[in-house]
Design a protein around this motif. Structure first.
Motif, mmCIF file in Angstrom:
data_model
loop_
_atom_site.group_PDB
_atom_site.id
_atom_site.type_symbol
_atom_site.label_atom_id
_atom_site.label_comp_id
_atom_site.label_asym_id
_atom_site.label_seq_id
_atom_site.Cartn_x
_atom_site.Cartn_y
_atom_site.Cartn_z
ATOM 1 N N VAL B 25 0.855 -1.198 0.000
ATOM 2 C CA VAL B 25 0.000 0.000 0.000
ATOM 3 C C VAL B 25 0.881 1.234 0.000
ATOM 4 N N ASP B 26 0.397 2.302 -0.615
ATOM 5 C CA ASP B 26 1.228 3.501 -0.742
ATOM 6 C C ASP B 26 1.162 4.403 0.484
ATOM 7 N N SER B 27 0.435 3.981 1.515
ATOM 8 C CA SER B 27 0.361 4.761 2.742
ATOM 9 C C SER B 27 0.131 3.807 3.906
ATOM 10 N N GLN B 28 0.391 4.284 5.091
ATOM 11 C CA GLN B 28 0.198 3.431 6.261
ATOM 12 C C GLN B 28 -1.285 3.272 6.556
ATOM 13 N N VAL B 29 -1.696 2.059 6.752
ATOM 14 C CA VAL B 29 -3.094 1.765 7.055
ATOM 15 C C VAL B 29 -3.144 0.816 8.234
ATOM 16 N N THR B 30 -4.167 0.971 9.035
ATOM 17 C CA THR B 30 -4.306 0.098 10.201
ATOM 18 C C THR B 30 -4.869 -1.256 9.806
ATOM 19 N N MET B 31 -5.925 -1.207 8.988
ATOM 20 C CA MET B 31 -6.652 -2.440 8.693
ATOM 21 C C MET B 31 -6.331 -2.921 7.287
#
Lengths: 114, 116
Positions: B25-31
């Motif tokens: 993913v191109d950004s930090q995600v929690t889920m």
């Protein structure tokens, strides 16, 4: 139980015409989000439109709009000025703020013909 | 929004082998989630990929068959182990993005596996 029902397995529409895809859902939660996804033959799941359950105003994205009836738990998708590129499977889904898990319908296959 | 890259996009696998699918993913995600879509079917959630801990599997899916890694907030892998023809499916990675307007869930391009 949380469910999504898409009662139209297949639909067809002529190019430039308008078509409505139906979706009903069931949940006891009050906070949730509703989505329509498009899956063309490439198989990628593309987000078409989303609706927050707490908003009464229907979401609109260019040629795509929804008719959200919260009391009836209905979330239909209207595609205006249909284009050949709209040919795809369309999935209705929702997620509650409690679970973060998408619940999908069985999909509606839309064919746009010239 | 989020841009999600999956590899491989398509593969033909021999029965009894294992294959690992990557999701970036191109950004930090929690889920982050992994779904399976069998031919002509809708999507079924396999598991939630938890960063720094074991994945949470849905009923009917087990870690031995579908081991999942989540080393950080932008990357996850799903392995399909000891494959049989019944595992021929599209496997999709998805992420939940939480913004001011609420939650939105995006999908990767999918990995189309055929087991022969």
């Amino acid at each position: 139980a949380q469910t999504v029902t898409q009662s139209q397995p297949e639909m067809s529409v002529q190019e430039a015409e308008t078509v409505t895809l139906s979706c009903t859902y069931d949940t006891s939660e009050n906070n949730y989000y509703l989505f329509w996804y498009k899956q063309p033959p490439s198989r990628q799941m593309i987000l078409v439109i989303r609706q927050e359950a707490y908003k009464q105003q229907n979401a609109t994205e260019n040629r795509f709009s929804v008719n959200f009836q919260k009391a009836a738990k209905s979330f239909s998708l209207k595609i205006s000025d249909s284009q050949l590129g709209d040919t795809a499977m369309y999935f209705c889904a929702f997620v509650t703020s409690n679970t973060d898990k998408l619940i999908f319908g069985t999909g509606t296959r839309l064919q746009v013909f010239p | 929004s989020a841009v999600i890259s999956q590899k491989p996009s398509r593969d033909i696998c021999q029965r009894g082998t294992s294959l690992t699918i990557q999701c970036q993913v191109d950004s930090q995600v929690t889920m982050m989630f992994w779904y399976r879509q069998q031919p002509g079917q809708s999507l079924t959630l396999i598991a939630t990929a938890n960063q720094g801990s074991e994945a949470t599997y849905e009923s009917g899916f087990v870690i031995d068959k579908f081991p999942i890694s989540r080393p950080n907030l932008t990357f996850s892998t799903l392995t399909v182990s000891n494959m049989s023809p019944e595992d021929s499916s599209i496997y999709l990675c998805s992420v939940e993005v939480r913004g001011a307007a609420g939650n939105t869930i995006y999908f990767g391009e999918g990995s189309w596996l055929t087991v022969v």
